[in-house]
Design a protein around this motif. Structure first.
Motif, PDB file in Angstrom:
ATOM      1  N   GLU A 385      51.292  44.226  38.467  1.00  0.00           N
ATOM      2  CA  GLU A 385      51.493  43.292  39.578  1.00  0.00           C
ATOM      3  C   GLU A 385      50.845  43.809  40.867  1.00  0.00           C
ATOM      4  O   GLU A 385      50.441  43.025  41.717  1.00  0.00           O
ATOM      5  CB  GLU A 385      52.994  43.080  39.799  1.00  0.00           C
ATOM      6  N   ASN A 386      50.756  45.119  40.996  1.00  0.00           N
ATOM      7  CA  ASN A 386      50.170  45.707  42.201  1.00  0.00           C
ATOM      8  C   ASN A 386      48.649  45.669  42.213  1.00  0.00           C
ATOM      9  O   ASN A 386      48.033  45.824  43.263  1.00  0.00           O
ATOM     10  CB  ASN A 386      50.617  47.163  42.344  1.00  0.00           C
ATOM     11  N   VAL A 387      48.036  45.488  41.042  1.00  0.00           N
ATOM     12  CA  VAL A 387      46.569  45.501  40.953  1.00  0.00           C
ATOM     13  C   VAL A 387      46.013  44.196  41.503  1.00  0.00           C
ATOM     14  O   VAL A 387      46.307  43.113  41.006  1.00  0.00           O
ATOM     15  CB  VAL A 387      46.102  45.708  39.503  1.00  0.00           C
ATOM     16  N   GLU A 388      45.197  44.313  42.540  1.00  0.00           N
ATOM     17  CA  GLU A 388      44.670  43.126  43.207  1.00  0.00           C
ATOM     18  C   GLU A 388      43.182  42.913  42.947  1.00  0.00           C
ATOM     19  O   GLU A 388      42.701  41.790  42.904  1.00  0.00           O
ATOM     20  CB  GLU A 388      44.921  43.239  44.709  1.00  0.00           C
ATOM     21  N   TYR A 389      42.468  44.024  42.757  1.00  0.00           N
ATOM     22  CA  TYR A 389      41.011  43.931  42.630  1.00  0.00           C
ATOM     23  C   TYR A 389      40.531  45.085  41.765  1.00  0.00           C
ATOM     24  O   TYR A 389      40.984  46.223  41.927  1.00  0.00           O
ATOM     25  CB  TYR A 389      40.383  44.004  44.026  1.00  0.00           C
ATOM     26  N   VAL A 390      39.617  44.775  40.839  1.00  0.00           N
ATOM     27  CA  VAL A 390      39.058  45.811  39.967  1.00  0.00           C
ATOM     28  C   VAL A 390      37.541  45.687  39.959  1.00  0.00           C
ATOM     29  O   VAL A 390      36.993  44.601  39.760  1.00  0.00           O
ATOM     30  CB  VAL A 390      39.602  45.699  38.523  1.00  0.00           C
ATOM     31  N   MET A 391      36.884  46.815  40.173  1.00  0.00           N
ATOM     32  CA  MET A 391      35.423  46.878  40.156  1.00  0.00           C
ATOM     33  C   MET A 391      34.983  47.884  39.098  1.00  0.00           C
ATOM     34  O   MET A 391      35.555  48.977  38.996  1.00  0.00           O
ATOM     35  CB  MET A 391      34.904  47.321  41.526  1.00  0.00           C
ATOM     36  N   VAL A 392      34.009  47.509  38.297  1.00  0.00           N
ATOM     37  CA  VAL A 392      33.410  48.423  37.329  1.00  0.00           C
ATOM     38  C   VAL A 392      31.901  48.396  37.508  1.00  0.00           C
ATOM     39  O   VAL A 392      31.284  47.320  37.523  1.00  0.00           O
ATOM     40  CB  VAL A 392      33.766  48.046  35.876  1.00  0.00           C
ATOM     41  N   ASP A 393      31.313  49.582  37.665  1.00  0.00           N
ATOM     42  CA  ASP A 393      29.859  49.698  37.803  1.00  0.00           C
ATOM     43  C   ASP A 393      29.335  48.869  38.974  1.00  0.00           C
ATOM     44  O   ASP A 393      28.241  48.316  38.916  1.00  0.00           O
ATOM     45  CB  ASP A 393      29.175  49.272  36.504  1.00  0.00           C
ATOM     46  N   GLY A 394      30.154  48.791  40.021  1.00  0.00           N
ATOM     47  CA  GLY A 394      29.753  48.069  41.218  1.00  0.00           C
ATOM     48  C   GLY A 394      29.908  46.569  41.149  1.00  0.00           C
ATOM     49  O   GLY A 394      29.523  45.859  42.080  1.00  0.00           O
ATOM     50  N   LYS A 395      30.511  46.061  40.070  1.00  0.00           N
ATOM     51  CA  LYS A 395      30.678  44.611  39.899  1.00  0.00           C
ATOM     52  C   LYS A 395      32.158  44.243  39.833  1.00  0.00           C
ATOM     53  O   LYS A 395      32.966  44.960  39.230  1.00  0.00           O
ATOM     54  CB  LYS A 395      29.970  44.127  38.627  1.00  0.00           C
ATOM     55  N   THR A 396      32.495  43.110  40.417  1.00  0.00           N
ATOM     56  CA  THR A 396      33.873  42.629  40.385  1.00  0.00           C
ATOM     57  C   THR A 396      34.210  42.131  38.988  1.00  0.00           C
ATOM     58  O   THR A 396      33.533  41.257  38.442  1.00  0.00           O
ATOM     59  CB  THR A 396      34.069  41.474  41.378  1.00  0.00           C
ATOM     60  N   VAL A 397      35.266  42.676  38.386  1.00  0.00           N
ATOM     61  CA  VAL A 397      35.702  42.220  37.069  1.00  0.00           C
ATOM     62  C   VAL A 397      37.101  41.608  37.119  1.00  0.00           C
ATOM     63  O   VAL A 397      37.530  40.969  36.171  1.00  0.00           O
ATOM     64  CB  VAL A 397      35.658  43.361  36.030  1.00  0.00           C
ATOM     65  N   LEU A 398      37.802  41.814  38.233  1.00  0.00           N
ATOM     66  CA  LEU A 398      39.112  41.181  38.418  1.00  0.00           C
ATOM     67  C   LEU A 398      39.361  41.024  39.903  1.00  0.00           C
ATOM     68  O   LEU A 398      39.195  41.968  40.679  1.00  0.00           O
ATOM     69  CB  LEU A 398      40.231  42.042  37.808  1.00  0.00           C
ATOM     70  N   ASN A 399      39.744  39.800  40.302  1.00  0.00           N
ATOM     71  CA  ASN A 399      40.076  39.532  41.700  1.00  0.00           C
ATOM     72  C   ASN A 399      41.234  38.558  41.724  1.00  0.00           C
ATOM     73  O   ASN A 399      41.082  37.397  41.336  1.00  0.00           O
ATOM     74  CB  ASN A 399      38.861  38.955  42.440  1.00  0.00           C
ATOM     75  N   ARG A 400      42.388  39.015  42.154  1.00  0.00           N
ATOM     76  CA  ARG A 400      43.588  38.168  42.176  1.00  0.00           C
ATOM     77  C   ARG A 400      43.461  37.008  43.157  1.00  0.00           C
ATOM     78  O   ARG A 400      44.259  36.074  43.100  1.00  0.00           O
ATOM     79  CB  ARG A 400      44.807  38.999  42.568  1.00  0.00           C
ATOM     80  N   ASN A 401      42.475  37.069  44.027  1.00  0.00           N
ATOM     81  CA  ASN A 401      42.323  36.011  45.026  1.00  0.00           C
ATOM     82  C   ASN A 401      41.521  34.817  44.522  1.00  0.00           C
ATOM     83  O   ASN A 401      41.119  33.964  45.300  1.00  0.00           O
ATOM     84  CB  ASN A 401      41.675  36.588  46.291  1.00  0.00           C
ATOM     85  N   GLY A 402      41.257  34.791  43.221  1.00  0.00           N
ATOM     86  CA  GLY A 402      40.687  33.581  42.645  1.00  0.00           C
ATOM     87  C   GLY A 402      39.321  33.696  42.036  1.00  0.00           C
ATOM     88  O   GLY A 402      38.929  32.849  41.244  1.00  0.00           O
ATOM     89  N   GLU A 403      38.565  34.752  42.374  1.00  0.00           N
ATOM     90  CA  GLU A 403      37.230  34.873  41.810  1.00  0.00           C
ATOM     91  C   GLU A 403      37.299  35.388  40.374  1.00  0.00           C
ATOM     92  O   GLU A 403      38.197  36.118  40.000  1.00  0.00           O
ATOM     93  CB  GLU A 403      36.388  35.839  42.648  1.00  0.00           C
TER      94      GLU A 403
END
Length: 416
Positions: A385-403
């Motif tokens: 639940e605390n994870v809001e944003y995840v980046m791998v290799d400089g790319k967004t792979v998870l964004n809780r804000n909708g992307e």
């Protein structure tokens, strides 16, 4: 493409374990700058009030088995192994691919940005890695011909996979299922494969009492002792479990630079008995990281769960709440794993790969928070639940804000 992550509090996991309020510039797939300035950039992420940490690294799993969740519970170990073997024998490529997608999505959801996999059909799993953008260290499992369900020679299959051209976030490895299905010849062949192509090796080792005692009965020496005697232990080996090992075996692991993946929840859930001798491993300078194992023997691929249970299980076993501290557990989930894999990940440092997680501490379970207690909160209180944003290799792979939302209905997929 450059991204500035602004105004975050960074849990660097560097050598000094600094926690600093600063900006991070990601340029391409690497961390280019950490500091108070705001270099030129193409886009930005506001991390005000958030904590940024290196992505978690899961150093042992079988991601293609994610579709086995709930099918292997409440049975004794011998039945578990038999049922797993039968399920494996009837797998389809579609089932393995969908299982891999499911497991990867679950891992990303809990901030895991890299994983080490041990399975066959890593070529199928690689497709799921490429689709999702996660970082995969994929070890093709080998074993003696008489025990395998693979078509063809497992070592030749592993070599063919290693020789392939791989996506940027895939690192091929050689794997061995375990000493109970692998002769010395297989170990020699895999060692030669590792040396020929300069790849890491991943294996199960001394997971259960039966595995160890059966081997002692037939060979008059323990598994780690035997692997040392045949020259298999090395700093290119990452060994999962290592529950049933002696102090002498620990010293052999240390002498050869062999790293260990601790899988506390899986070991407990399978009720194989015993707890890995973590304090002794650490005091002998063996590099210890954390693994979830598969959804069949853990049911979750969640690093927050793994960190909390690992800490409390070993502390309870040794009757002392400071046997292994929170910072050591967080190290195992991040920097130790990067060192074990010889990869520039697990630390937020200029020049390292941009595998990052932004967590929002403003949740019921992690309030109150500050620099003084945030590591404790991450290990003992935080969740996906605390994870809001995840980046791998400089790319967004998870964004809780909708992307980058995934519209797939995973309940409708075939996993077998």
């Amino acid at each position: 493409m450059s991204i500035l992550i602004k105004n975050g509090t960074i849990i660097t996991e560097n050598d000094s374990r600094e926690i600093v309020h600063a900006n991070i510039l990601v340029d391409g797939n690497k961390i280019a700058y950490i500091g108070r300035e705001q270099p030129e950039h193409d886009s930005e992420i506001n991390a005000e009030g958030k904590f940024i940490l290196p992505g978690f690294i899961n150093t042992h799993t079988h991601i293609g088995m994610s579709g086995f969740r709930g099918l292997l519970d409440n049975i004794v170990l011998s039945e578990f192994l038999d049922k797993t073997s039968k399920l494996d024998a009837d797998r389809t490529e579609e089932g393995i691919y969908n299982s891999s997608l499911l497991g990867i999505k679950e891992m990303l959801n809990s901030g895991i940005t890299s994983f080490v996999d041990l399975y066959y059909s890593e070529d199928v799993i690689e497709k799921a890695v490429e689709k999702t953008g996660i970082r995969g260290f994929l070890a093709w499992a080998t074993l003696d011909q008489e025990f395998t369900t693979q078509k063809g020679d497992p070592v030749k299959n592993a070599e063919a996979f290693i020789r392939k051209t791989h996506p940027g976030t895939v690192t091929p490895m050689a794997g061995i299922q375990g000493i109970y299905v692998s002769s010395d010849e297989n170990y020699y062949r895999v060692r030669d494969l590792s040396e020929k192509y300069n790849v890491m090796v991943h294996t199960h080792l001394s997971e259960t009492r039966k595995e160890v005692y059966d081997f002692v009965k037939s060979h008059n020496e323990r598994p780690v002792e035997h692997l040392a005697s045949i020259g298999f232990l090395s700093d290119k080996l990452l060994a999962a479990h290592c529950v049933w090992i002696t102090l002498n075996e620990i010293k052999l692991l240390a002498k050869n630079g062999t790293a260990v993946s601790w899988n506390a929840i899986s070991n407990a859930k399978l009720a194989s008995g015993g707890i890995a001798p973590i304090p002794e491993l650490l005091s002998n300078n063996v590099n210890v990281s954390l693994g979830t194992d598969s959804s069949g023997s853990n049911n979750s691929l969640n690093m927050f769960e793994e960190m909390k249970y690992s800490a409390i299980s070993i502390n309870n076993d040794r009757w002392s709440a400071d046997t292994v501290k929170s910072q050591q557990i967080l190290d195992m989930a991040t920097r130790n794993a990067g060192v074990a894999l010889k990869a520039p990940i697990g630390i937020i440092k200029e020049g390292y790969l941009a595998d990052l997680v932004i967590i929002n501490p403003n949740r019921y379970s992690t309030i109150p928070y500050s620099n003084k207690n945030i590591v404790n909160n991450i290990v003992f209180s935080a969740s996906s639940e605390n994870v809001e944003y995840v980046m791998v290799d400089g790319k967004t792979v998870l964004n809780r804000n909708g992307e980058n939302e995934d519209s797939t209905d995973y309940s409708k997929l075939n996993y077998l």
